[in-house]
Design a protein around this motif. Structure first.
Motif, short mmCIF file in Angstrom:
data_model
loop_
_atom_site.label_atom_id
_atom_site.label_comp_id
_atom_site.label_asym_id
_atom_site.label_seq_id
_atom_site.Cartn_x
_atom_site.Cartn_y
_atom_site.Cartn_z
N UNK A 83 0.85 -1.19 0.00
CA UNK A 83 0.00 0.00 0.00
C UNK A 83 0.88 1.24 0.00
N UNK A 84 0.27 2.37 -0.28
CA UNK A 84 0.94 3.65 -0.16
C UNK A 84 2.18 3.79 -1.02
N UNK A 85 3.21 4.42 -0.43
CA UNK A 85 4.43 4.69 -1.16
C UNK A 85 5.13 3.40 -1.58
N UNK A 86 5.02 2.37 -0.75
CA UNK A 86 5.67 1.10 -1.08
C UNK A 86 5.05 0.49 -2.34
N UNK A 87 3.72 0.58 -2.45
CA UNK A 87 3.05 0.09 -3.65
C UNK A 87 3.48 0.91 -4.87
N UNK A 88 3.53 2.24 -4.71
CA UNK A 88 3.92 3.10 -5.82
C UNK A 88 5.32 2.73 -6.33
N UNK A 89 6.25 2.51 -5.39
CA UNK A 89 7.61 2.14 -5.79
C UNK A 89 7.64 0.78 -6.47
N UNK A 90 6.83 -0.14 -5.96
CA UNK A 90 6.79 -1.49 -6.52
C UNK A 90 6.30 -1.46 -7.97
N UNK A 262 0.86 4.33 -12.94
CA UNK A 262 1.86 4.35 -11.87
C UNK A 262 2.06 5.75 -11.27
N UNK A 263 1.17 6.68 -11.63
CA UNK A 263 1.25 8.05 -11.11
C UNK A 263 2.61 8.69 -11.35
N UNK A 264 3.05 8.62 -12.60
CA UNK A 264 4.29 9.27 -13.02
C UNK A 264 4.01 10.17 -14.22
N UNK A 265 4.99 10.97 -14.56
CA UNK A 265 4.86 11.75 -15.80
C UNK A 265 5.30 10.86 -16.96
N UNK A 266 4.75 11.10 -18.16
CA UNK A 266 5.21 10.34 -19.32
C UNK A 266 6.72 10.44 -19.53
N UNK A 267 7.29 11.62 -19.27
CA UNK A 267 8.73 11.80 -19.46
C UNK A 267 9.53 10.87 -18.54
N UNK A 268 9.08 10.72 -17.29
CA UNK A 268 9.77 9.84 -16.35
C UNK A 268 9.65 8.38 -16.77
N UNK A 269 8.47 8.00 -17.25
CA UNK A 269 8.28 6.62 -17.70
C UNK A 269 9.17 6.33 -18.91
#
Length: 279
Positions: A83-90, A262-269
Protein backbone atom coordinates in the motif's frame (compact mmCIF):
# COMPACT_ATOMS: atom_id res chain seq x y z
CA UNK A 1 -0.75 6.46 22.46
CA UNK A 2 -3.86 4.44 21.74
CA UNK A 3 -5.29 7.35 19.81
CA UNK A 4 -2.11 7.62 17.74
CA UNK A 5 -2.11 3.90 17.01
CA UNK A 6 -5.76 4.05 16.04
CA UNK A 7 -5.06 6.99 13.76
CA UNK A 8 -2.18 5.19 12.05
CA UNK A 9 -4.28 2.04 11.65
CA UNK A 10 -7.12 4.06 10.12
CA UNK A 11 -4.71 5.71 7.69
CA UNK A 12 -3.36 2.32 6.62
CA UNK A 13 -6.86 1.00 6.16
CA UNK A 14 -7.78 4.05 4.08
CA UNK A 15 -4.74 3.41 1.86
CA UNK A 16 -5.69 -0.26 1.57
CA UNK A 17 -9.23 0.44 0.40
CA UNK A 18 -8.18 3.27 -1.92
CA UNK A 19 -9.51 2.53 -5.43
CA UNK A 20 -6.87 1.19 -7.81
CA UNK A 21 -6.54 2.10 -11.48
CA UNK A 22 -8.35 -0.25 -13.85
CA UNK A 23 -5.82 -1.59 -16.39
CA UNK A 24 -7.02 -3.76 -19.27
CA UNK A 25 -5.78 -5.41 -22.44
CA UNK A 26 -8.17 -6.69 -25.08
CA UNK A 27 -7.98 -7.92 -28.65
CA UNK A 28 -9.92 -5.59 -30.96
CA UNK A 29 -9.34 -7.57 -34.13
CA UNK A 30 -7.04 -4.81 -35.44
CA UNK A 31 -4.63 -5.07 -32.54
CA UNK A 32 -4.58 -5.13 -28.74
CA UNK A 33 -5.96 -2.17 -26.81
CA UNK A 34 -3.90 -1.49 -23.67
CA UNK A 35 -5.86 0.93 -21.50
CA UNK A 36 -6.08 2.40 -18.01
CA UNK A 37 -8.76 4.32 -16.16
CA UNK A 38 -7.36 6.10 -13.12
CA UNK A 39 -9.29 6.42 -9.87
CA UNK A 40 -9.55 10.16 -10.60
CA UNK A 41 -11.38 9.42 -13.85
CA UNK A 42 -8.49 10.06 -16.26
CA UNK A 43 -8.10 7.60 -19.12
CA UNK A 44 -5.27 6.62 -21.45
CA UNK A 45 -4.97 3.92 -24.08
CA UNK A 46 -2.64 2.48 -26.69
CA UNK A 47 -3.61 0.33 -29.66
CA UNK A 48 -0.74 -2.10 -30.29
CA UNK A 49 -1.25 -2.94 -33.96
CA UNK A 50 -1.20 -6.31 -35.66
CA UNK A 51 1.74 -6.32 -38.07
CA UNK A 52 1.84 -8.61 -41.09
CA UNK A 53 3.22 -12.03 -40.25
CA UNK A 54 6.93 -12.16 -40.99
CA UNK A 55 7.23 -8.36 -41.20
CA UNK A 56 9.94 -6.40 -39.40
CA UNK A 57 7.57 -5.26 -36.65
CA UNK A 58 5.52 -8.43 -36.12
CA UNK A 59 7.59 -10.00 -33.35
CA UNK A 60 8.12 -6.74 -31.49
CA UNK A 61 4.41 -5.90 -31.47
CA UNK A 62 3.76 -9.39 -30.05
CA UNK A 63 6.38 -8.83 -27.35
CA UNK A 64 4.85 -5.47 -26.43
CA UNK A 65 1.45 -7.18 -26.00
CA UNK A 66 3.04 -9.84 -23.77
CA UNK A 67 4.81 -7.20 -21.67
CA UNK A 68 1.58 -5.24 -21.30
CA UNK A 69 -0.28 -8.31 -20.01
CA UNK A 70 2.59 -9.17 -17.65
CA UNK A 71 2.53 -5.62 -16.29
CA UNK A 72 -1.22 -5.88 -15.65
CA UNK A 73 -0.78 -9.19 -13.81
CA UNK A 74 2.17 -7.95 -11.76
CA UNK A 75 0.39 -4.69 -10.92
CA UNK A 76 -2.62 -6.63 -9.64
CA UNK A 77 -0.42 -8.90 -7.53
CA UNK A 78 1.50 -5.98 -6.03
CA UNK A 79 -1.77 -4.22 -5.17
CA UNK A 80 -2.68 -7.13 -2.90
CA UNK A 81 0.62 -7.03 -1.02
CA UNK A 82 1.59 -3.37 -0.73
CA UNK A 83 0.00 0.00 0.00
CA UNK A 84 0.94 3.65 -0.16
CA UNK A 85 4.43 4.69 -1.16
CA UNK A 86 5.67 1.10 -1.08
CA UNK A 87 3.05 0.09 -3.65
CA UNK A 88 3.92 3.10 -5.82
CA UNK A 89 7.61 2.14 -5.79
CA UNK A 90 6.79 -1.49 -6.52
CA UNK A 91 4.60 -0.82 -9.57
CA UNK A 92 7.07 1.69 -10.99
CA UNK A 93 9.82 -0.87 -10.70
CA UNK A 94 7.57 -3.51 -12.26
CA UNK A 95 6.84 -1.25 -15.24
CA UNK A 96 10.50 -0.48 -15.83
CA UNK A 97 11.41 -4.15 -15.49
CA UNK A 98 8.77 -5.32 -17.93
CA UNK A 99 9.36 -2.72 -20.66
CA UNK A 100 13.01 -1.61 -20.37
CA UNK A 101 14.28 -4.32 -22.73
CA UNK A 102 11.43 -4.67 -25.20
CA UNK A 103 10.56 -0.98 -25.60
CA UNK A 104 14.02 0.22 -26.78
CA UNK A 105 14.30 -2.79 -29.06
CA UNK A 106 10.93 -1.97 -30.60
CA UNK A 107 12.10 1.62 -31.15
CA UNK A 108 15.33 0.38 -32.75
CA UNK A 109 13.54 -2.01 -35.11
CA UNK A 110 10.86 0.57 -35.91
CA UNK A 111 13.44 3.20 -36.81
CA UNK A 112 15.26 0.75 -39.08
CA UNK A 113 11.99 -0.18 -40.78
CA UNK A 114 11.12 3.50 -41.18
CA UNK A 115 14.50 4.16 -42.82
CA UNK A 116 14.11 1.15 -45.13
CA UNK A 117 10.63 2.18 -46.28
CA UNK A 118 11.69 5.80 -46.79
CA UNK A 119 14.71 4.69 -48.82
CA UNK A 120 12.60 2.37 -50.98
CA UNK A 121 10.05 5.10 -51.67
CA UNK A 122 12.77 7.64 -52.41
CA UNK A 123 14.39 5.25 -54.89
CA UNK A 124 11.07 4.71 -56.67
CA UNK A 125 10.33 8.44 -56.72
CA UNK A 126 13.73 9.51 -58.05
CA UNK A 127 14.08 10.80 -61.60
CA UNK A 128 17.32 9.91 -63.38
CA UNK A 129 19.05 12.61 -65.43
CA UNK A 130 18.00 12.65 -69.08
CA UNK A 131 20.25 10.91 -71.56
CA UNK A 132 20.58 11.72 -75.29
CA UNK A 133 18.10 8.88 -75.89
CA UNK A 134 15.49 10.08 -73.37
CA UNK A 135 15.85 13.86 -73.59
CA UNK A 136 13.79 14.04 -76.78
CA UNK A 137 10.92 12.06 -75.19
CA UNK A 138 10.86 14.39 -72.21
CA UNK A 139 11.04 17.49 -74.40
CA UNK A 140 8.10 16.32 -76.53
CA UNK A 141 5.74 15.77 -73.61
CA UNK A 142 6.66 19.14 -72.10
CA UNK A 143 6.04 20.87 -75.43
CA UNK A 144 2.67 19.15 -75.63
CA UNK A 145 1.95 20.29 -72.06
CA UNK A 146 2.82 23.89 -72.87
CA UNK A 147 0.59 23.81 -75.95
CA UNK A 148 -2.41 22.39 -74.04
CA UNK A 149 -4.69 25.40 -73.56
CA UNK A 150 -8.15 23.84 -73.42
CA UNK A 151 -9.76 23.21 -70.04
CA UNK A 152 -8.73 19.82 -68.67
CA UNK A 153 -6.19 19.19 -71.45
CA UNK A 154 -3.20 19.16 -69.15
CA UNK A 155 -4.99 16.98 -66.63
CA UNK A 156 -5.76 14.53 -69.44
CA UNK A 157 -2.06 14.36 -70.32
CA UNK A 158 -1.10 13.80 -66.70
CA UNK A 159 -3.70 11.08 -66.12
CA UNK A 160 -3.05 9.16 -69.34
CA UNK A 161 -2.24 5.61 -68.16
CA UNK A 162 -0.38 4.95 -71.41
CA UNK A 163 2.01 7.86 -70.98
CA UNK A 164 5.54 6.40 -71.28
CA UNK A 165 7.85 6.16 -68.30
CA UNK A 166 10.20 8.92 -69.55
CA UNK A 167 7.27 11.21 -70.32
CA UNK A 168 5.92 10.78 -66.79
CA UNK A 169 9.44 11.42 -65.49
CA UNK A 170 9.47 14.72 -67.37
CA UNK A 171 6.23 15.88 -65.74
CA UNK A 172 7.61 15.11 -62.27
CA UNK A 173 11.13 16.48 -62.85
CA UNK A 174 9.92 19.73 -64.40
CA UNK A 175 7.56 20.59 -61.55
CA UNK A 176 4.63 21.29 -63.87
CA UNK A 177 2.36 19.08 -61.72
CA UNK A 178 2.38 21.77 -59.03
CA UNK A 179 -0.50 23.39 -60.89
CA UNK A 180 -2.60 20.21 -60.65
CA UNK A 181 -4.85 19.23 -57.75
CA UNK A 182 -3.63 16.80 -55.09
CA UNK A 183 -5.57 13.83 -56.50
CA UNK A 184 -3.94 14.24 -59.89
CA UNK A 185 -0.46 14.68 -58.41
CA UNK A 186 -0.88 11.55 -56.27
CA UNK A 187 -2.16 9.54 -59.24
CA UNK A 188 0.78 10.55 -61.41
CA UNK A 189 3.27 9.87 -58.63
CA UNK A 190 1.79 6.43 -58.03
CA UNK A 191 1.95 5.63 -61.76
CA UNK A 192 5.53 6.84 -62.00
CA UNK A 193 6.60 4.68 -59.05
CA UNK A 194 4.99 1.67 -60.74
CA UNK A 195 6.72 2.48 -64.04
CA UNK A 196 10.05 2.97 -62.29
CA UNK A 197 9.64 -0.30 -60.39
CA UNK A 198 9.15 -2.13 -63.69
CA UNK A 199 12.08 -0.30 -65.30
CA UNK A 200 14.57 -0.78 -62.46
CA UNK A 201 13.71 -4.30 -61.27
CA UNK A 202 13.33 -5.99 -64.63
CA UNK A 203 9.94 -7.30 -63.54
CA UNK A 204 8.62 -7.14 -67.11
CA UNK A 205 10.98 -9.96 -68.07
CA UNK A 206 9.32 -12.14 -65.43
CA UNK A 207 5.89 -11.76 -67.01
CA UNK A 208 5.43 -13.34 -70.43
CA UNK A 209 2.17 -13.17 -72.34
CA UNK A 210 0.34 -16.50 -72.35
CA UNK A 211 -1.55 -18.00 -75.30
CA UNK A 212 -5.30 -17.55 -75.11
CA UNK A 213 -8.38 -18.13 -77.27
CA UNK A 214 -8.18 -14.56 -78.55
CA UNK A 215 -4.39 -14.64 -78.97
CA UNK A 216 -3.27 -18.23 -79.44
CA UNK A 217 0.21 -17.17 -80.56
CA UNK A 218 0.73 -14.48 -77.93
CA UNK A 219 4.34 -13.84 -76.97
CA UNK A 220 6.49 -11.09 -75.52
CA UNK A 221 6.26 -9.23 -72.23
CA UNK A 222 2.93 -8.97 -70.45
CA UNK A 223 3.02 -5.29 -69.55
CA UNK A 224 -0.26 -5.34 -67.62
CA UNK A 225 0.96 -8.22 -65.44
CA UNK A 226 4.19 -6.34 -64.78
CA UNK A 227 2.20 -3.24 -63.87
CA UNK A 228 0.04 -5.25 -61.44
CA UNK A 229 3.19 -6.66 -59.88
CA UNK A 230 4.55 -3.14 -59.43
CA UNK A 231 1.26 -1.89 -57.96
CA UNK A 232 1.29 -4.75 -55.44
CA UNK A 233 4.87 -3.93 -54.43
CA UNK A 234 4.04 -0.27 -53.85
CA UNK A 235 0.87 -1.19 -51.98
CA UNK A 236 3.11 -3.27 -49.72
CA UNK A 237 5.33 -0.26 -49.06
CA UNK A 238 2.28 1.86 -48.26
CA UNK A 239 1.01 -0.83 -45.87
CA UNK A 240 4.37 -0.83 -44.11
CA UNK A 241 4.16 2.96 -43.76
CA UNK A 242 0.70 2.66 -42.25
CA UNK A 243 1.86 0.02 -39.76
CA UNK A 244 4.77 2.25 -38.78
CA UNK A 245 2.38 5.12 -38.06
CA UNK A 246 0.27 2.84 -35.85
CA UNK A 247 3.40 1.50 -34.14
CA UNK A 248 4.61 5.03 -33.38
CA UNK A 249 1.24 5.86 -31.84
CA UNK A 250 1.38 2.61 -29.83
CA UNK A 251 4.85 3.32 -28.42
CA UNK A 252 3.75 6.79 -27.37
CA UNK A 253 0.47 5.44 -25.99
CA UNK A 254 2.12 2.70 -23.91
CA UNK A 255 4.16 5.34 -22.10
CA UNK A 256 1.00 7.34 -21.36
CA UNK A 257 -0.86 4.25 -20.08
CA UNK A 258 1.96 3.24 -17.76
CA UNK A 259 2.43 6.84 -16.59
CA UNK A 260 -1.22 7.09 -15.54
CA UNK A 261 -1.22 3.59 -14.00
CA UNK A 262 1.86 4.35 -11.87
CA UNK A 263 1.25 8.05 -11.11
CA UNK A 264 4.29 9.27 -13.02
CA UNK A 265 4.86 11.75 -15.80
CA UNK A 266 5.21 10.34 -19.32
CA UNK A 267 8.73 11.80 -19.46
CA UNK A 268 9.77 9.84 -16.35
CA UNK A 269 8.28 6.62 -17.70
CA UNK A 270 9.99 7.06 -21.06
CA UNK A 271 13.29 7.64 -19.26
CA UNK A 272 12.82 4.49 -17.19
CA UNK A 273 12.08 2.47 -20.33
CA UNK A 274 15.06 3.74 -22.31
CA UNK A 275 17.76 4.59 -19.73
CA UNK A 276 21.03 3.05 -20.77
CA UNK A 277 19.53 1.50 -23.90
CA UNK A 278 20.75 2.50 -27.35
CA UNK A 279 17.68 2.97 -29.55
Amino acid sequence: MDALRCGAFAARQKERIKPMPSITLRDTGRGHLFAVTHENGQHASALIPMAAQGSALADMMTHLVMCSQAFIDDHAAASKRFIGDELANQVRGIAAGRFSRVYPEAVKIGRKENQDVAAAKAALSAVDPATPATAAIRARVLAKWDAANEAGAREAIALDRNLPYEATAALIESGVLASMDERTRNTVTQRYMEQRYVATTGSQSRHEMQPSLDQPLASGPDREAARRDAAAAIAGLNARSETLAFASDALRGIVNVVALATDQTPANVYQSFTAGKAA
